[in-house]
Design a protein around this motif. Structure first.
Motif, PDB file in Angstrom:
ATOM      1  N   THR A   1       0.783  -1.162  -0.093  1.00  0.00           N
ATOM      2  CA  THR A   1       0.031   0.092   0.123  1.00  0.00           C
ATOM      3  C   THR A   1       0.896   1.393  -0.057  1.00  0.00           C
TER       4      THR A   1
ATOM      5  N   PRO B   1      -6.020  -4.655  -0.049  1.00  0.00           N
ATOM      6  CA  PRO B   1      -6.535  -3.271  -0.626  1.00  0.00           C
ATOM      7  C   PRO B   1      -6.639  -3.382  -2.178  1.00  0.00           C
TER       8      PRO B   1
ATOM      9  N   TRP C   1       2.712   2.670   9.339  1.00  0.00           N
ATOM     10  CA  TRP C   1       1.781   2.346   8.381  1.00  0.00           C
ATOM     11  C   TRP C   1       1.112   1.100   8.385  1.00  0.00           C
TER      12      TRP C   1
ATOM     13  N   THR D   1      -2.972   0.632   8.450  1.00  0.00           N
ATOM     14  CA  THR D   1      -3.807  -0.115   7.418  1.00  0.00           C
ATOM     15  C   THR D   1      -4.442  -1.413   8.376  1.00  0.00           C
TER      16      THR D   1
ATOM     17  N   GLN E   1      -7.782   0.018  10.386  1.00  0.00           N
ATOM     18  CA  GLN E   1      -8.690   0.535   9.400  1.00  0.00           C
ATOM     19  C   GLN E   1      -9.843  -0.473   9.253  1.00  0.00           C
TER      20      GLN E   1
ATOM     21  N   PRO F   1      -8.071  -2.876   4.050  1.00  0.00           N
ATOM     22  CA  PRO F   1      -6.913  -2.650   4.970  1.00  0.00           C
ATOM     23  C   PRO F   1      -6.082  -1.377   4.309  1.00  0.00           C
ATOM     24  N   TYR F   2      -6.845  -0.191   4.173  1.00  0.00           N
ATOM     25  CA  TYR F   2      -6.463   0.731   3.685  1.00  0.00           C
ATOM     26  C   TYR F   2      -6.917   2.085   4.466  1.00  0.00           C
ATOM     27  N   PRO F   3      -6.493   3.179   4.454  1.00  0.00           N
ATOM     28  CA  PRO F   3      -6.816   4.229   5.319  1.00  0.00           C
ATOM     29  C   PRO F   3      -8.314   4.648   4.939  1.00  0.00           C
TER      30      PRO F   3
END
Length: 522
Positions: free
Chosen positions: A28, A103, A384, A388, A391, A427-429
């Motif tokens: 990501t 993602p 980071w 992820t 989220q 699994p990404y902001p």
């Protein structure tokens, strides 16, 4: 220049964020993606005019109803271990992506693992459950992995006979066919990629790097020092703009600025109080000072009123967004369902990527302004990978996350896919936004179902206006990528208008005749 003269030319890049995985399903951040785009290949390559052009797939066709896509593959390609790349590998790669639900799977919600097939060794058929206007362009993000290698390295996991689907192995190993192959992976320290000499999709030029190093250095000051000393050739574009401008006063360096279809956001968790109230979210947006941010932190960029970069919606009526106005922000808070005491009693956690000065300074500016309007905000520096992971559930997702999303393909759907339930928990902001508006979902679905570009653009435009009114996140500004590097590097060739394809290093060049290069890489 002979091939021998170029034999040991390295491209050394000092980067601030760790490469926590080599698995293209889970990559990501910038440097994970840059690694993946060089280890792996995709069916198609982005093209600024045509959208995409042939790559691993030499041709394709779509059924009249837009639901069946058939791709014919080249027959002469191999993985890094020498085994042939076939349709079975493509089928396995898509099934793996969809099953592991990383993602990148967000762009392929119209597929299921059972809807991909290989009638023969050079033919792949994707059967969509409904038409998807962005499907073909999204394939530039889909990476093909070596099925046989992964099956030989399965570990215990939840996927029946596929066990962990190779997740443990691919996280730290190379299963690709791209122009570079893995030499070294030391998590949090160093990634080294060596040229794959048998690569056939691009003829090797003698001036192309023979190896690429990502030297992971969380301290931005250290990256600046190493760049000046010639210990690296390229600096992280997260280097403070003041540092980059100072380095570039030396004529041996080049400072390059590239306007990007990349959007900066403050992702808000709409599922949890007090951000479940639209007026609180509007207050946060009105307290966002993108002018100071651009001027003093990023050094370049332009305001972005809505969720999609303006260039991707060229015929859309301009979206005004929320101007920086603390008095207006206080008015929005007063109109919310929460009292002033309730708002102060609930600390808002603002997550910024650990080690990134830009992200941290944006978070600090945000927290400062939120406190001025009566919200209790605190900044947290977080890895980071931990952002992820958090989220994926509304109860663990951060209240706000400083985030920017690069244009990995040229379609508004890349950005809009998270503004409907199908994107929840990715699994990404933006997977931690948990926003839902049935009208927005209907408009996005209508755009995806249509083959008429005018209908797509109209639907996306209407959706963007509705999203902005709901203010599920702060739409901050567009990116101008600022990178400083030694003059012997010829950087960022045309990538078809798509980020990371301009970081395919077989297309970069190093000037072997440069005295600076000889001195820096004796």
């Amino acid at each position: 220049m002979s091939h021998a003269e170029a034999k040991d030319m390295k491209l050394r890049w000092g980067v601030g964020m760790e490469v926590s995985t080599l698995d293209p399903v889970y990559q990501t951040n910038n440097w994970e993606l840059a690694t993946g785009y060089n280890l792996y290949d995709s069916l198609v390559w982005p093209d600024a005019q045509a959208g995409v052009k042939p790559w691993v797939a030499e041709s394709w066709s779509a059924s009249e109803d837009g639901k069946t896509w058939t791709f014919k593959l080249r027959s002469d390609l191999t993985f890094h271990d020498g085994s042939p790349l076939t349709a079975d590998d493509v089928v396995f790669s898509m099934q793996r992506l969809l099953t592991l639900n990383g993602p990148g799977a967000t762009s392929f919600r119209s597929l299921t693992p059972g809807s991909v097939s290989a009638p023969d060794a050079q033919t792949v058929v994707f059967t969509l459950d409904k038409p998807s206007a962005s499907f073909l362009q999204a394939l530039v993000t889909f990476k093909i992995v070596n099925k046989a290698l992964i099956l030989a390295n399965l570990e215990d996991g939840p996927h029946g006979g596929m066990k962990d689907f190779g997740a443990a192995f691919v996280r730290t190993n190379d299963a690709g066919s791209g122009p570079f192959q893995l030499k070294t992976y030391s998590q949090g320290e160093l990634v080294v990629l060596d040229r794959f000499e048998a690569y056939k999709l691009t003829p090797w030029d003698a001036a192309a790097p023979t190896s690429v190093e990502f030297q992971i250095t969380p301290e931005m000051a250290t990256i600046g020092t190493k760049l000046r000393a010639g210990e690296i050739d390229v600096g992280d574009w997260s280097l403070p703009i003041s540092v980059q401008r100072n380095v570039a006063t030396d004529p041996r360096f080049n400072l390059r600025q590239d306007p990007m279809n990349t959007a900066w956001y403050l992702i808000m968790n709409n599922a949890r109080a007090p951000l479940d109230d639209v007026n609180v979210r509007r207050a946060v947006a009105s307290a966002h000072d993108e002018g100071t941010l651009i001027r003093n932190i990023t050094g370049a960029g332009g305001p972005m009123g809505g969720p999609v970069p303006t260039a991707m919606l060229p015929n859309c009526e301009p979206i005004a967004g929320y101007d920086f106005n603390l008095d207006k922000a206080r008015d929005y808070l007063a109109a919310s369902k929460y009292s002033a005491d309730e708002l102060k009693s609930r600390p808002l956690k603002v997550a910024a990527v650990a080690g990134s000065e830009r992200f941290n300074n944006i978070a600090l500016l945000t927290a400062s302004n939120l406190k001025k309007i009566g919200l209790n905000a605190e900044v947290q520096a977080v890895r980071w990978a931990d952002i992820t992971a958090a989220q994926t559930k509304p109860e663990t997702a951060f209240d706000l996350v400083v985030f920017y999303d690069p244009a990995k393909y040229n379609d508004p759907m890349l950005f809009l896919s998270y503004y409907r339930k199908a994107g929840w928990g990715d699994p990404y902001p933006p997977g931690g936004m948990y926003y839902d508006n049935p009208k927005v979902t209907a408009l996005i679905d209508a755009a995806q179902m249509s083959t008429d570009v005018a209908v797509q653009q109209k639907s996306y435009c209407e959706a963007a206006h509705l999203i902005t009114d709901d203010s599920p996140s702060v739409f901050s500004h567009s990116e101008v990528r600022t990178t400083t590097y030694w003059n012997y590097v010829a950087a960022f060739p045309d990538g078809g208008g798509t980020m990371f394809y301009d970081m395919r290093f077989e297309n970069w060049r190093l000037d072997a005749a440069s005295e600076d290069l000889k001195r820096n890489q004796p």
